[in-house]
Scaffold this motif. Structure first.
Motif, short mmCIF file in Angstrom:
data_model
loop_
_atom_site.label_atom_id
_atom_site.label_comp_id
_atom_site.label_asym_id
_atom_site.label_seq_id
_atom_site.Cartn_x
_atom_site.Cartn_y
_atom_site.Cartn_z
N VAL A 156 0.85 -1.20 0.00
CA VAL A 156 0.00 0.00 0.00
C VAL A 156 0.88 1.24 0.00
CG1 VAL A 156 -1.67 1.34 1.34
CG2 VAL A 156 -1.98 -1.12 1.08
N GLU A 157 1.92 1.26 0.82
CA GLU A 157 2.80 2.43 0.88
C GLU A 157 3.51 2.68 -0.45
OE1 GLU A 157 3.97 2.66 5.61
OE2 GLU A 157 5.49 1.99 4.20
N ARG A 158 3.78 1.63 -1.20
CA ARG A 158 4.44 1.78 -2.50
C ARG A 158 3.44 1.92 -3.65
NH1 ARG A 158 7.09 -2.40 -0.01
NH2 ARG A 158 6.06 -3.94 -1.33
N SER A 159 2.16 2.01 -3.31
CA SER A 159 1.07 2.14 -4.31
C SER A 159 1.08 0.98 -5.29
CB SER A 159 1.19 3.47 -5.07
OG SER A 159 1.10 4.55 -4.19
N GLU A 160 1.37 -0.20 -4.80
CA GLU A 160 1.40 -1.39 -5.65
C GLU A 160 0.09 -2.17 -5.61
OE1 GLU A 160 6.17 -2.31 -5.20
OE2 GLU A 160 4.75 -3.59 -4.16
N THR A 161 -0.80 -1.81 -4.72
CA THR A 161 -2.06 -2.52 -4.60
C THR A 161 -3.18 -1.55 -4.25
OG1 THR A 161 -3.13 -4.44 -3.58
CG2 THR A 161 -1.81 -3.07 -2.12
N ASN A 162 -4.37 -1.93 -4.59
CA ASN A 162 -5.54 -1.15 -4.19
C ASN A 162 -5.91 -1.53 -2.77
OD1 ASN A 162 -5.87 0.15 -6.69
ND2 ASN A 162 -6.92 -1.63 -7.52
N ILE A 163 -6.67 -0.69 -2.12
CA ILE A 163 -7.06 -0.93 -0.75
C ILE A 163 -8.57 -0.75 -0.61
CG2 ILE A 163 -6.51 1.45 -0.11
CD1 ILE A 163 -5.66 0.38 2.65
N SER A 164 -9.18 -1.66 0.12
CA SER A 164 -10.62 -1.56 0.35
C SER A 164 -10.90 -0.49 1.40
CB SER A 164 -11.19 -2.91 0.81
OG SER A 164 -10.73 -3.19 2.13
N LEU A 165 -12.13 -0.04 1.44
CA LEU A 165 -12.51 0.95 2.46
C LEU A 165 -12.41 0.34 3.86
CD1 LEU A 165 -15.53 2.74 0.77
CD2 LEU A 165 -13.22 3.61 1.11
N ASP A 166 -12.71 -0.94 3.98
CA ASP A 166 -12.59 -1.59 5.29
C ASP A 166 -11.15 -1.55 5.78
OD1 ASP A 166 -15.28 -2.23 5.36
OD2 ASP A 166 -14.97 -4.24 4.52
N ASN A 167 -10.21 -1.88 4.91
CA ASN A 167 -8.80 -1.86 5.30
C ASN A 167 -8.28 -0.45 5.51
OD1 ASN A 167 -8.62 -4.63 5.37
ND2 ASN A 167 -7.76 -4.81 3.32
N LEU A 168 -8.80 0.50 4.73
CA LEU A 168 -8.43 1.89 4.93
C LEU A 168 -8.84 2.34 6.32
CD1 LEU A 168 -7.94 4.65 2.72
CD2 LEU A 168 -9.93 5.08 4.13
N GLU A 169 -10.03 1.96 6.75
CA GLU A 169 -10.51 2.32 8.08
C GLU A 169 -9.68 1.64 9.16
OE1 GLU A 169 -12.58 4.30 10.97
OE2 GLU A 169 -12.52 4.66 8.82
N ARG A 170 -9.30 0.40 8.95
CA ARG A 170 -8.45 -0.30 9.92
C ARG A 170 -7.11 0.43 10.09
NH1 ARG A 170 -8.21 -6.67 8.88
NH2 ARG A 170 -10.15 -7.21 9.92
N LEU A 171 -6.54 0.86 8.97
CA LEU A 171 -5.27 1.57 9.03
C LEU A 171 -5.44 2.93 9.71
CD1 LEU A 171 -3.85 0.67 5.54
CD2 LEU A 171 -2.88 0.02 7.76
N ALA A 172 -6.52 3.62 9.40
CA ALA A 172 -6.75 4.93 10.01
C ALA A 172 -6.87 4.80 11.53
CB ALA A 172 -8.02 5.57 9.43
N VAL A 173 -7.58 3.80 12.00
CA VAL A 173 -7.72 3.59 13.44
C VAL A 173 -6.35 3.31 14.05
CG1 VAL A 173 -8.66 2.04 15.20
CG2 VAL A 173 -10.12 2.87 13.36
N ALA A 174 -5.57 2.45 13.41
CA ALA A 174 -4.24 2.10 13.93
C ALA A 174 -3.31 3.32 13.92
CB ALA A 174 -3.64 0.96 13.12
N LEU A 175 -3.49 4.21 12.93
CA LEU A 175 -2.66 5.40 12.83
C LEU A 175 -3.22 6.59 13.62
CD1 LEU A 175 -1.86 5.16 9.02
CD2 LEU A 175 -0.23 4.85 10.90
N LYS A 176 -4.37 6.38 14.24
CA LYS A 176 -5.01 7.41 15.07
C LYS A 176 -5.35 8.68 14.29
CE LYS A 176 -2.65 5.72 19.21
NZ LYS A 176 -1.97 4.56 18.65
#
Length: 59
Positions: free
Chosen positions: A29-49
């Motif tokens: 994801v950080e290298r923009s090599e894959t798409n990300i679902s909204l569910d996973n985006l939300e998981r990352l946002a929570v983890a990143l506060k």
């Protein structure tokens, strides 16, 4: 995402653990090599506060 992860002093592995995702997925994801679902985006946002929309802003 990479910048926020660095601000928090998290490795890709720790961020992945906190978000319930694999570290290789975090790297892709950080290298923009894959798409990300909204569910996973939300998981990352929570983890990143942060709000999920902040991960969608252009650099």
């Amino acid at each position: 995402m990479r910048r926020r992860r660095a601000e928090l002093g998290l490795s890709q592995e720790v961020l992945g653990d906190e978000a319930g995702l694999h570290r290789t997925f975090i790297g892709a994801v950080e290298r923009s090599e894959t798409n990300i679902s909204l569910d996973n985006l939300e998981r990352l946002a929570v983890a990143l506060k942060i709000d999920g929309w902040q991960l969608l802003k252009p650099r």
